[in-house]
Design an enzyme around this catalytic site. Structure first.
Site, short mmCIF file in Angstrom:
data_model
loop_
_atom_site.label_atom_id
_atom_site.label_comp_id
_atom_site.label_asym_id
_atom_site.label_seq_id
_atom_site.Cartn_x
_atom_site.Cartn_y
_atom_site.Cartn_z
CB CYS A 115 33.54 27.10 40.29
SG CYS A 115 34.91 25.96 40.43
NE ARG A 120 34.00 32.30 37.47
CZ ARG A 120 34.74 31.19 37.51
NH1 ARG A 120 34.17 30.03 37.55
NH2 ARG A 120 36.05 31.26 37.52
N PRO A 121 29.50 36.57 34.11
CG PRO A 121 29.02 38.83 33.89
CD PRO A 121 29.51 37.83 34.88
CB ILE A 122 29.64 34.65 28.62
CG1 ILE A 122 28.16 34.40 28.29
CG2 ILE A 122 30.19 33.55 29.50
CD1 ILE A 122 27.93 33.19 27.42
CG LEU A 124 32.42 41.88 29.59
CD1 LEU A 124 33.58 41.93 30.58
CD2 LEU A 124 32.07 43.28 29.11
CG ASP A 303 41.68 31.28 40.49
OD1 ASP A 303 40.49 31.48 40.77
OD2 ASP A 303 42.06 30.91 39.37
CB ILE A 325 37.66 38.94 40.91
CG1 ILE A 325 39.00 39.65 41.15
CG2 ILE A 325 37.60 38.39 39.48
CD1 ILE A 325 39.25 40.83 40.25
#
Length: 416
Positions: A115, A120-122, A124, A303, A325
């Site tokens: 989406c 929405r970084p990865i 972490l 969500d 979020i």
């Protein structure tokens, strides 16, 4: 391309059954690649994202058999590369990174898609796996990782990332030594993943809290496991009952996991009862405005933000939605406005002034939960609503038009 045609104005009445959780099934399917024997999963929803995950696991070397809501996964010779053509369609594909490193010592995973609701970084995920001994390079759109052996360590997550917690939980289950995850996400789907891993022989304590202890074991066994019900689908059906001023019994619905949603609905004047077989929603005449701020579990879930906004659009008074979020998760606002909703955006806040009625219109889905909000708005609207890009909806809702039609909705799917 499929589209939905909804004739609004019909109060829903009857019983609707909640499917297995997509957000639990995806990480559990991926965690199954660590098992050295057959894994049998029940209550797996038949969704586009599930089908994509099955294709990915088959490419990675697993043999999979599926009959309706049951999947049998038999491990084979595991491969280390997750190709772009699958990963680009589904963000959860990044969850193969940790288990591949843990089992093979190497991984090549295309940067994920899914989406379009913000960065929405990865990072972490990467920082934590580096702390466990992995090294990463980025080449030609692929994240390439290698390690001698992942080693347990103390990891503090700067944000309680759901995907990051899942990736680390899976990887740490066969890492060397103990891993402590602090500020871990507490979502029920993570508890379900932990219960599955424990059923396979993992040693995990503290799941469901923000500090999880994982003692690595040499290998995991197979098991038979049933996926938890989908709390977001349940929340969507709760909204469908309220927005149509209908009366629904939502069967197989997890009450405890829905408390943040139910509390907000009660503030809006909706009568909800906990029943032995599910949750009952009574008919309502007037909806009241309320304010919502999205938070990690046990707060109000992001969500469900789009769905409750559709409900707010016909509530009496002015409501606010603060999205904390994800960035760019208000793409449904302009589509709801096409149906007559009065919504004003101010940064990460939406101000929703209720209107007397929504009117059917042609609209376009931008992501999974936005598409659900448009279906809900269409159920309540006067006239015909046509929703394009229904493939977003199919990523997360199992047979939604069939379920809603069975309780009184008028939804037709066409292909043009």
């Amino acid at each position: 391309m499929d589209k939905l045609i909804i004739e609004g104005g019909y109060p829903l009445k009857g019983t609707v059954t909640v499917s297995g959780s997509k957000n639990a099934a995806l990480p559990i399917l991926i965690a199954s690649i660590l098992a050295n024997k057959k894994v049998t999963l029940h209550n797996v929803p038949q969704l586009r994202d599930i089908r994509t995950t099955i294709k990915l696991l088959e490419i990675l070397g697993c043999t999979i058999q599926q009959t309706e809501q049951c999947i049998e996964l038999t491990p084979g010779t595991l491969q280390h590369e997750a190709p772009y053509e699958l990963v680009c369609t589904m963000r959860a594909s990044i969850l193969v990174l940790g288990p591949l490193l843990a089992k093979l010592g190497k991984a090549k995973v295309a940067m994920p898609g899914g989406c379009a609701i913000g960065a929405r970084p990865i990072d972490l995920h990467i920082k934590a796996l580096e702390k466990m001994g992995a090294k990463f390079t980025l080449k030609d759109g692929y994240l390439i990782g290698d390690c001698t052996k992942l080693k347990g360590t103390h990891i503090y997550l700067d944000f309680p990332t759901v995907g990051g917690t899942e990736n680390l939980l899976i990887a740490a289950s066969i890492a060397e030594g103990e891993t402590i995850l602090e500020n871990a996400a507490q979502e029920p789907e993570i508890e379900d993943l932990a219960r599955f891993l424990i059923a396979c022989g993992a040693i995990i304590k503290g799941h469901g809290t923000n500090v999880i202890h994982i003692q690595g074991v040499p290998s995991l066994n197979g098991c038979t496991y049933s996926i938890m019900p989908d709390r977001i689908e349940a929340g969507t059906f709760l909204t469908a009952a309220a927005i149509t001023k209908g009366e629904l019994l939502i069967s197989g619905c997890p009450y405890k996991e829905l408390e943040a949603i139910i509390n907000k609905f009660m503030q809006m004047g909706i009568h909800i009862e906990k029943r032995e077989c599910g949750i009952y929603v009574a008919p309502i005449k007037t909806l009241k405005a309320t304010d919502v701020t999205t938070r990690p579990f046990p707060g109000f879930p992001t969500d469900m933000q789009a769905q409750i906004m559709a409900l707010m659009s016909i509530a009496y008074g002015t409501s606010t939605v603060n999205e904390t979020i994800f960035e760019n998760r208000f793409m449904h606002v302009q589509e709801l406005a096409r149906m007559g909703a009065n919504i004003r955006l101010n940064g990460h806040t939406a101000i929703v002034t209720g209107v007397k009625e929504l009117k059917g219109a042609p609209v376009m889905a931008s992501d999974l939960r936005a598409s659900a909000s448009l279906v809900l708005a269409g159920l309540a609207a006067k006239g015909i609503t046509t929703i394009q890009r229904t493939y977003h909806l199919d990523r997360g809702y199992e047979f939604i038009e069939k379920k809603l039609n069975a309780v009184g909705a008028s939804i037709q799917r066409t292909n043009e």
